[in-house]
Design a protein around this motif. Structure first.
Motif, PDB file in Angstrom:
ATOM      1  N   GLU A 394      11.623  -9.131  -3.462  1.00 19.88           N
ATOM      2  CA  GLU A 394      10.723  -8.196  -2.794  1.00 19.88           C
ATOM      3  C   GLU A 394      10.584  -6.922  -3.626  1.00 19.88           C
ATOM      4  O   GLU A 394      11.511  -6.523  -4.336  1.00 19.88           O
ATOM      5  N   ARG A 395       9.420  -6.305  -3.470  1.00 17.07           N
ATOM      6  CA  ARG A 395       9.204  -4.993  -4.082  1.00 17.07           C
ATOM      7  C   ARG A 395       9.374  -3.943  -2.991  1.00 17.07           C
ATOM      8  O   ARG A 395       9.234  -4.264  -1.801  1.00 17.07           O
ATOM      9  N   PRO A 396       9.634  -2.710  -3.353  1.00 16.34           N
ATOM     10  CA  PRO A 396       9.757  -1.685  -2.307  1.00 16.34           C
ATOM     11  C   PRO A 396       8.567  -1.693  -1.350  1.00 16.34           C
ATOM     12  O   PRO A 396       8.725  -1.564  -0.141  1.00 16.34           O
ATOM     13  N   GLU A 397       7.360  -1.911  -1.884  1.00 20.81           N
ATOM     14  CA  GLU A 397       6.179  -1.854  -1.007  1.00 20.81           C
ATOM     15  C   GLU A 397       6.103  -3.068  -0.055  1.00 20.81           C
ATOM     16  O   GLU A 397       5.435  -3.006   0.970  1.00 20.81           O
ATOM     17  N   ASP A 398       6.805  -4.167  -0.378  1.00 21.63           N
ATOM     18  CA  ASP A 398       6.886  -5.285   0.582  1.00 21.63           C
ATOM     19  C   ASP A 398       7.676  -4.836   1.811  1.00 21.63           C
ATOM     20  O   ASP A 398       7.407  -5.263   2.931  1.00 21.63           O
TER      21      ASP A 398
END
Ligand SMILES: Cc1ncc(COP(=O)(O)O)c(C=O)c1O
Length: 413
Positions: A394-398
């Motif tokens: 996951e990315r922070p924005e996920d």
């Protein structure tokens, strides 16, 4: 692999000298370099091996994988391709079966507090529901196919949080209430297929199953009197420890099956099918000494909750060597004192970046990972003759994707 009789084991030749999968240390190091850490790594052939063990012990039984253990589509597709059905215990899990295009006879809908959506979608599919309390009889559409879950009220050899068949647990209908639920279900026009039992998870003493199945059969004369002389299905759940005596459990299940004259035996393993296939790879961030000696890792409770939730002791293998060894606690990066993956592990002196393999992590590992502290959930990769990325990191924005910024001037109540 853990025990003799569970197939061959590949030794690392370093550190604790073993990992709980057929994957070699070189393969694990390669995966960590390529996909980063923390990382869940699964060995597809281990899933197949576990399934074969279940099939060998329970010939002719229908297997419904409890997908709560690991619901990654790659795992579900692999099992489904080999004729395995699914047990779904949430709207999301049921949605996964619908996404896969499962037919009703491939799906069991279970759970102690099902939502309206689960009743509706399960009924549309023609799935089999597990009735967990009498009130559900009026919530199910007439004609729905049902099993009645029995709570035998027995202590079992596992952590209390996993003892679903204990008298104080929230699950199932106590033995003395089962006949009443059968009558109510018949009156409501439900299609009663049989009985369901799941006494707990990670059960250490396989003899517990025989005791529980024996309790269950005390219902046979009462059900016969009510006109249920022959059930269609006896579902004995899952819960087998990784070193369980499957043939012994199967023999006890067959006895119970014949006591009810049940035509089909169903089983619902979760952990047993996938736990040994998975390893959580984590890198050493550094060391620290307080009253205890810590190795700080880049994975902890947000990646693997079981040690904190169930006091689970996962085997840990260092993929490095050093002349000296010490005893450490392995702690994660979370700002929580309980964020300890394992206490009292003897390890060669670590350096930052060294890699640790946490074994028996294929079940209730990735699925329980969380974005607490806005941490990004780890990636998952499957080895099947080559690496397949089956969930990207996951990315922070996920993590914040579902959050909604209030419109300016909006009134809140
Ligand atoms: C009803 C039911 N069936 C099957 C399982 C699978 O258990 P395990 O993963 O221990 O085999 C569970 C797990 O909690 C469950 O609740």
């Amino acid at each position: 692999m853990i025990t003799p009789g569970h197939g061959s084991r590949r030794h690392t030749g370093i550190g604790l000298a073993r990992v709980d999968t057929m994957l070699s240390p070189d393969q694990l190091l390669q995966a960590a370099d390529r996909f980063g850490t923390p990382l869940y790594v699964y060995d597809a052939s281990e899933i197949d091996t576990a399934l074969k063990r279940v099939r060998d012990a329970f010939p002719g039984a229908r297997i419904f994988y409890a997908m709560k253990a690991n619901s990654n589509f790659a795992v579900l597709r692999r099992l489904r391709a080999q004729g395995v059905g699914f047990e779904a215990v949430s709207p999301g899990e049921l949605a996964r079966t619908r996404f896969l295009g499962c037919a009703g006879d491939e799906v069991i809908v279970n759970g102690p507090a099902k939502s309206a959506q689960e009743y509706q979608h399960g009924a549309e599919m023609g799935a089999t529901f597990v009735i967990d309390r009498e009130e559900e009889v009026s919530l199910l559409p007439p004609g729905a196919r049902v099993l009645v879950r029995v709570n035998p009220g027995l202590p079992v050899s596992t952590h209390d949080h996993l003892a679903t068949g204990a008298a104080h647990a929230k699950f199932g209908v106590p033995l003395q209430g089962v006949v009443q639920v059968f009558s109510a279900a018949r009156e409501a026009g439900l299609q009663i297929r049989g009985l369901h039992l799941h006494i707990g998870s990670s059960i250490r003493d396989s003899a517990d199953f025989g005791v529980a199945f024996g309790q269950l059969t005390t219902l046979a004369p009462q059900l016969r009197e009510l006109g249920f002389g022959q059930l269609e299905v006896l579902d004995v759940g899952g819960g087998w420890g990784l070193r369980a005596d499957l043939p012994g459990i199967a023999a006890a299940a067959r006895e119970a099956q014949s006591a009810f004259g049940a035509r089909e035996l169903w089983v619902e393993p979760g952990r047993y099918l996938v736990a040994l296939a998975g390893v959580l790879l984590t890198r050493v961030v550094g060391t620290k000494r307080t009253a205890r000696s810590f190795v700080l890792c880049d994975a902890g409770m947000t990646e693997l909750l079981r040690p904190m939730l169930y006091d689970a002791k996962h085997p840990v293998t260092p993929l490095w060597d050093a002349p000296e060894r010490h005893v450490y606690d392995l702690a994660g990066p979370a700002c929580e004192s309980g964020d300890v993956l394992r206490r009292d592990v003897e390890l060669p002196t670590p350096s930052p970046g060294a890699l640790l393999a946490v074994g028996e992590a294929g079940a209730y590992g990735a699925v329980m990972s969380s974005s607490y502290l806005s941490r990004s959930r780890p990636a998952e990769v499957l080895w099947d003759g080559g690496w397949q990325l089956i969930r990207r990191r996951e990315r922070p924005e996920d993590v914040w994707a579902a959050e909604v910024e209030p419109e300016s001037g909006a009134v809140s109540y």
